[in-house]
Structures are given as C-alpha cells and as structure tokens.
Design a protein around this motif. Structure first.
Motif, PDB file in Angstrom:
ATOM      1  N   ASN A  96       0.834  -1.186   0.000  1.00 44.48           N
ATOM      2  CA  ASN A  96       0.000   0.000   0.000  1.00 44.48           C
ATOM      3  C   ASN A  96       0.876   1.247   0.000  1.00 44.48           C
ATOM      4  OD1 ASN A  96       0.754   0.290   2.805  1.00 44.48           O
ATOM      5  ND2 ASN A  96      -1.199   1.302   3.202  1.00 44.48           N
ATOM      6  N   ALA A  97       0.265   2.364  -0.369  1.00 44.32           N
ATOM      7  CA  ALA A  97       1.008   3.612  -0.449  1.00 44.32           C
ATOM      8  C   ALA A  97       0.062   4.791  -0.326  1.00 44.32           C
ATOM      9  CB  ALA A  97       1.774   3.696  -1.768  1.00 44.32           C
ATOM     10  N   ASP A  98       0.549   5.837   0.300  1.00 35.96           N
ATOM     11  CA  ASP A  98      -0.173   7.102   0.369  1.00 35.96           C
ATOM     12  C   ASP A  98       0.339   7.971  -0.767  1.00 35.96           C
ATOM     13  OD1 ASP A  98      -0.024   7.089   3.983  1.00 35.96           O
ATOM     14  OD2 ASP A  98      -1.574   6.322   2.641  1.00 35.96           O
ATOM     15  N   ILE A  99      -0.558   8.299  -1.706  1.00 34.77           N
ATOM     16  CA  ILE A  99      -0.155   8.922  -2.957  1.00 34.77           C
ATOM     17  C   ILE A  99      -0.951  10.189  -3.233  1.00 34.77           C
ATOM     18  CG2 ILE A  99      -0.032   8.627  -5.462  1.00 34.77           C
ATOM     19  CD1 ILE A  99       0.383   5.641  -4.975  1.00 34.77           C
ATOM     20  N   LEU A 100      -0.239  11.220  -3.664  1.00 34.36           N
ATOM     21  CA  LEU A 100      -0.854  12.415  -4.204  1.00 34.36           C
ATOM     22  C   LEU A 100      -0.991  12.138  -5.691  1.00 34.36           C
ATOM     23  CD1 LEU A 100      -1.788  15.208  -3.185  1.00 34.36           C
ATOM     24  CD2 LEU A 100       0.446  16.097  -3.868  1.00 34.36           C
ATOM     25  N   GLY A 101      -2.210  11.812  -6.146  1.00 34.31           N
ATOM     26  CA  GLY A 101      -2.415  11.157  -7.426  1.00 34.31           C
ATOM     27  C   GLY A 101      -2.524  11.996  -8.685  1.00 34.31           C
ATOM     28  N   THR A 102      -2.873  13.263  -8.589  1.00 34.54           N
ATOM     29  CA  THR A 102      -3.012  14.107  -9.769  1.00 34.54           C
ATOM     30  C   THR A 102      -2.398  15.475  -9.512  1.00 34.54           C
ATOM     31  OG1 THR A 102      -5.169  15.056  -9.198  1.00 34.54           O
ATOM     32  CG2 THR A 102      -5.170  12.942 -10.352  1.00 34.54           C
ATOM     33  N   TYR A 103      -2.215  16.198 -10.593  1.00 36.73           N
ATOM     34  CA  TYR A 103      -1.594  17.522 -10.453  1.00 36.73           C
ATOM     35  C   TYR A 103      -2.466  18.493  -9.679  1.00 36.73           C
ATOM     36  CZ  TYR A 103      -4.674  19.256 -14.175  1.00 36.73           C
ATOM     37  OH  TYR A 103      -5.771  19.617 -14.934  1.00 36.73           O
ATOM     38  N   TYR A 104      -3.778  18.242  -9.644  1.00 40.91           N
ATOM     39  CA  TYR A 104      -4.683  19.152  -8.954  1.00 40.91           C
ATOM     40  C   TYR A 104      -5.095  18.661  -7.560  1.00 40.91           C
ATOM     41  CZ  TYR A 104      -8.029  15.899 -11.087  1.00 40.91           C
ATOM     42  OH  TYR A 104      -8.701  14.779 -11.505  1.00 40.91           O
ATOM     43  N   SER A 105      -4.622  17.489  -7.130  1.00 34.93           N
ATOM     44  CA  SER A 105      -4.949  16.967  -5.812  1.00 34.93           C
ATOM     45  C   SER A 105      -4.272  17.791  -4.726  1.00 34.93           C
ATOM     46  CB  SER A 105      -4.516  15.513  -5.681  1.00 34.93           C
ATOM     47  OG  SER A 105      -5.235  14.686  -6.568  1.00 34.93           O
TER      48      SER A 105
END
Length: 122
Positions: A96-105
C-alpha cells in the motif's frame, strides 16, 4: 489513475527467502509512506512493515530481524526482502502507499495492490 501491482510471491521451503516488489503507476505527483500487509486464511489483515518517504522503517515483531523493507523513490517502487521464512508467514501479501495522485490533488489517498501469494512449506 493510480495502480499498485505486486510481484515475487511463490512457494518456498521453511528457511528460504523471497523478494516481493510493488510498482506504483499512473498519475503520481508524489508518494509519502509505503508498506506491506499480509492476510492469512481466517485472520485479519496485519501490518508487516512500513517505510516513510525519508527511509524510516517499522516492522511487526513477528518479522523483525528476518524481513527488510526498502523503496526506490525514483522508480515509485517498494520491496520486501523476506529471509528465514517460516510456515506461519504463509499469507497473501499486499502493498500500500499514500499517494498524491493528480496535479490538482491537495491531499494524499491510500492505494492497495491486488496481493501476491506467499506459501512456506515445512
């Protein structure tokens, strides 16, 4: 979107070793903490190991001294080296991972892989 895919599971005799890999792909801006969990039949999913973006690690007591978690930030990958395997290590292992997924997130979300089977025979 973001996906995590595990690989490296298999069948091994007690005392043997396996190396699990997990690759994150998709629209990834950054990744914070990453980790490995496992779930055996009839049991709850439990934390095996975790690693922060800075490299600090945490392990379940049952695997300390035998397992090592590591990551490659440039490749968006996390690994779990498993040595001195025991039959009680048999389970499906999930990354698992904590991810900032998009440029606008503006906040991180937690993602899970599909799991890879590890079976340790006696």
């Amino acid at each position: 979107q973001v996906q995590l895919v595990e690989s490296g599971g298999g069948l091994v005799q007690a005392g043997g070793s396996l190396r699990l890999s997990c690759a994150a792909s998709g629209s990834i801006r950054s990744i914070n903490a990453m980790g490995w969990y496992r779930q055996a039949p009839g049991k709850q999913r439990e934390l095996v190991a975790a690693i922060t973006s800075g490299g600090s690690t945490n392990y379940a007591d049952s695997v300390k001294g035998r397992f090592t978690i590591s990551r490659d930030n440039a490749k968006n990958m996390v690994y779990l080296q498993m040595n001195s395997l025991k039959p009680e290590d048999t389970a499906v292992y999930y990354c698992n991972a904590d991810i900032l997924g998009t440029y606008y997130s503006i906040s991180y979300s937690t993602y899970w892989g599909q799991g890879t089977q590890v079976t340790v025979s006696s």
